[in-house]
Design a protein around this motif. Structure first.
Motif, PDB file in Angstrom:
ATOM      1  N   TYR A  10       0.722  -1.242  -0.175  1.00 33.26           N
ATOM      2  CA  TYR A  10      -0.078  -0.091   0.106  1.00 33.26           C
ATOM      3  C   TYR A  10       0.863   1.307  -0.023  1.00 33.26           C
ATOM      4  O   TYR A  10       1.912   1.237   0.396  1.00 33.26           O
ATOM      5  N   LEU A  11       0.312   2.229  -0.409  1.00 37.70           N
ATOM      6  CA  LEU A  11       1.140   3.742  -0.556  1.00 37.70           C
ATOM      7  C   LEU A  11       0.037   4.582  -0.185  1.00 37.70           C
ATOM      8  O   LEU A  11      -0.921   4.945  -0.741  1.00 37.70           O
ATOM      9  N   ALA A  23      -4.739   5.079   7.980  1.00 32.71           N
ATOM     10  CA  ALA A  23      -4.273   3.622   7.206  1.00 32.71           C
ATOM     11  C   ALA A  23      -3.243   2.790   8.083  1.00 32.71           C
ATOM     12  O   ALA A  23      -3.336   1.682   7.992  1.00 32.71           O
ATOM     13  N   VAL A  24      -2.468   3.528   8.864  1.00 35.94           N
ATOM     14  CA  VAL A  24      -1.522   2.835   9.852  1.00 35.94           C
ATOM     15  C   VAL A  24      -2.249   1.918  11.088  1.00 35.94           C
ATOM     16  O   VAL A  24      -2.146   0.913  10.937  1.00 35.94           O
ATOM     17  N   ARG A  69       3.057 -10.418   7.774  1.00 35.36           N
ATOM     18  CA  ARG A  69       4.047  -9.537   8.663  1.00 35.36           C
ATOM     19  C   ARG A  69       3.908  -8.287   8.174  1.00 35.36           C
ATOM     20  O   ARG A  69       3.638  -7.831   6.922  1.00 35.36           O
ATOM     21  N   LEU A  70       3.921  -6.953   9.058  1.00 38.69           N
ATOM     22  CA  LEU A  70       3.824  -5.724   8.430  1.00 38.69           C
ATOM     23  C   LEU A  70       4.991  -4.886   8.602  1.00 38.69           C
ATOM     24  O   LEU A  70       5.601  -4.767   9.550  1.00 38.69           O
ATOM     25  N   VAL A  71       5.382  -4.221   7.633  1.00 42.45           N
ATOM     26  CA  VAL A  71       6.486  -3.282   7.548  1.00 42.45           C
ATOM     27  C   VAL A  71       6.062  -2.011   6.668  1.00 42.45           C
ATOM     28  O   VAL A  71       5.369  -1.769   5.825  1.00 42.45           O
ATOM     29  N   ILE A  72       6.198  -0.916   7.837  1.00 36.33           N
ATOM     30  CA  ILE A  72       5.795   0.492   7.621  1.00 36.33           C
ATOM     31  C   ILE A  72       7.171   1.438   7.268  1.00 36.33           C
ATOM     32  O   ILE A  72       7.960   1.177   8.106  1.00 36.33           O
ATOM     33  N   LEU A  73       7.128   1.912   6.120  1.00 37.12           N
ATOM     34  CA  LEU A  73       7.881   2.707   5.802  1.00 37.12           C
ATOM     35  C   LEU A  73       7.730   4.341   5.846  1.00 37.12           C
ATOM     36  O   LEU A  73       6.822   4.583   5.141  1.00 37.12           O
ATOM     37  N   GLU A  74       8.223   4.981   6.889  1.00 36.40           N
ATOM     38  CA  GLU A  74       7.817   6.593   7.002  1.00 36.40           C
ATOM     39  C   GLU A  74       8.664   7.463   6.110  1.00 36.40           C
ATOM     40  O   GLU A  74       9.970   7.373   6.111  1.00 36.40           O
ATOM     41  N   GLY A  75       8.294   8.665   5.934  1.00 33.88           N
ATOM     42  CA  GLY A  75       9.205   9.510   5.108  1.00 33.88           C
ATOM     43  C   GLY A  75       9.464   8.889   3.819  1.00 33.88           C
ATOM     44  O   GLY A  75      10.839   9.354   3.639  1.00 33.88           O
ATOM     45  N   CYS A  76       8.733   8.537   3.136  1.00 31.59           N
ATOM     46  CA  CYS A  76       9.525   8.183   1.898  1.00 31.59           C
ATOM     47  C   CYS A  76       9.099   9.235   0.509  1.00 31.59           C
ATOM     48  O   CYS A  76       9.112   8.978  -0.604  1.00 31.59           O
ATOM     49  N   LEU A 101       3.692  -0.874   3.866  1.00 33.39           N
ATOM     50  CA  LEU A 101       2.782   0.115   3.911  1.00 33.39           C
ATOM     51  C   LEU A 101       3.737   1.264   3.432  1.00 33.39           C
ATOM     52  O   LEU A 101       4.875   1.641   4.515  1.00 33.39           O
ATOM     53  N   ILE A 102       3.858   1.951   2.498  1.00 28.76           N
ATOM     54  CA  ILE A 102       4.780   3.027   2.359  1.00 28.76           C
ATOM     55  C   ILE A 102       4.042   4.428   2.545  1.00 28.76           C
ATOM     56  O   ILE A 102       3.040   4.698   2.087  1.00 28.76           O
ATOM     57  N   LEU A 103       4.695   5.310   3.316  1.00 31.64           N
ATOM     58  CA  LEU A 103       4.070   6.634   3.961  1.00 31.64           C
ATOM     59  C   LEU A 103       4.759   7.802   3.090  1.00 31.64           C
ATOM     60  O   LEU A 103       5.981   7.871   3.082  1.00 31.64           O
ATOM     61  N   ALA A 104       3.833   8.591   2.473  1.00 29.62           N
ATOM     62  CA  ALA A 104       4.804   9.844   1.965  1.00 29.62           C
ATOM     63  C   ALA A 104       3.708  11.147   1.966  1.00 29.62           C
ATOM     64  O   ALA A 104       2.573  10.867   1.512  1.00 29.62           O
ATOM     65  N   ALA A 105       4.243  12.230   2.386  1.00 31.19           N
ATOM     66  CA  ALA A 105       3.289  13.262   2.170  1.00 31.19           C
ATOM     67  C   ALA A 105       3.240  13.730   0.779  1.00 31.19           C
ATOM     68  O   ALA A 105       2.259  14.447   0.383  1.00 31.19           O
TER      69      ALA A 105
END
Length: 340
Positions: A10-11, A23-24, A69-76, A101-105
């Motif tokens: 997910y993005l 979403a998180v 397994r959940l991997v969250i990448l913040e500030g992408c 889960l990729i997170l980006a503003a």
């Protein structure tokens, strides 16, 4: 992200922090249901020189005692090329037992990473764009309900004017208001009493106060404007007066619904114009524009420009509400709407 099926990637992209965090939270709650979240959650801050090999290794690790397994990448938002390309390669062939889960503003739709995620599934990209215009007060009303309160539209608008349009700050203020206001509904007076103004005052708030003939509020908002903003406010206020004259002319003909079309504006931008116009007589609006000539001269060549502008505001907003003027029958097809 229905409970029945999760995508491998997910993005969540956009400046709306509250929506990104929602979403998180949804994914974390799904993982917590297994009772093994501590062993299957990996959260990385990608702004701190991430090790892409270590991240790929985490993504390919099998879950322990859980379905995924959940991997969250913040500030992408701005990834180094090796990191970005490593993620693109992974997204094209993701591990079946991991949710990334990729997170980006912000992330442009034409970037390889965005395209790779979008190719997974149309639901893989979670739009967290900021709300604009009339959407934001409605969003605030929905946010208030999550805190167990209703909030009036006027109160929502006042909260945005005082706290800004950042959803994080708005949500924090709503949480605090929900705890401090005993009534089931938060009103504008509650916001004025309990919320300290931290956001810069928008000129539109000032214009609306003048149009509503709320002199105390108009003067308060004028004092909060940036220094030396009189020339810009003067121009905007002249435009608003002309809009009100147009609204009044159309209202007399029974053609008020055509106002947005005639002015070339969106409906939400003129939703209060007819009501405001009815608070003035035509003579008052004409006199205000006539007085603008002297005010403009004072602003351009006099030390008393601020005084002249303040007096002008007082003349426009400080008079009593005018009695409703009788409306004429709707014009026939041969009679167009005349803009004063």
């Amino acid at each position: 992200m229905a409970a029945s099926a999760l995508l491998p990637v997910y993005l969540a992209v956009g400046p709306d922090e509250v929506k990104r965090e929602a979403a998180v939270d949804r994914l974390k709650k799904r993982l917590e249901a297994s009772g093994m979240a501590d062993f299957n959650l990996d959260v990385r801050d990608m702004t701190k020189d991430p090790d892409i090999d270590d991240i790929i290794g985490s993504l390919n690790t099998y879950p322990i005692g859980a379905d995924f397994r959940l991997v969250i990448l913040e500030g992408c938002d701005k990834l180094a090329e090796p990191v970005r390309e490593g993620l693109v390669a992974y997204v094209k062939n993701p591990a079946p037992t991991t949710v990334l889960l990729i997170l980006a503003a912000q992330m442009a739709k034409n970037t390889r990473l965005y395209k790779a995620v979008a190719a997974v599934d149309k639901k893989a990209v979670i739009d967290c764009a900021a709300k604009k215009g009339r959407e934001l007060p409605l969003l605030v009303q929905g946010m208030a309900r999550r805190h167990g309160k209703e909030i009036s539209l006027d109160a929502a608008e006042e909260l945005i004017a005082r706290a800004g349009d950042g959803t994080r700050m708005l949500d924090n203020e709503l949480k605090r208001l929900a705890q401090m206001v005993d009534a089931p509904r938060i009103e504008r007076v509650d916001v004025e009493r309990l919320v300290v103004r931290t956001a810069e005052v928008k000129p539109w708030d000032f214009l609306n106060a003048v149009a509503a003939r709320d002199l105390p509020r108009a003067l308060e908002l004028y004092r909060l404007q940036p220094p030396k903003s009189e020339v810009r406010l003067f121009s905007l206020l002249c435009t608003r007066l002309r809009e009100l004259m147009c609204a009044k002319a159309l209202d007399r003909r029974g053609q008020g619904r055509e106002l947005a079309h005639v002015l070339g504006l969106q409906g939400w931008q003129v939703r209060n114009h007819l009501g405001w116009a009815r608070r003035f007589t035509s003579e008052e609006l004409e006199a205000a524009l006539a007085e603008a000539v002297d005010v403009e001269a004072a602003l351009k060549g006099s030390r008393d420009g601020q005084v002249a502008f303040t007096v002008w505001i007082s003349h426009i907003a400080g008079k009593r509400t005018a009695p409703p003027e009788p409306r004429q029958a709707p014009a026939g097809p041969h009679m167009g709407a005349v803009i004063p």
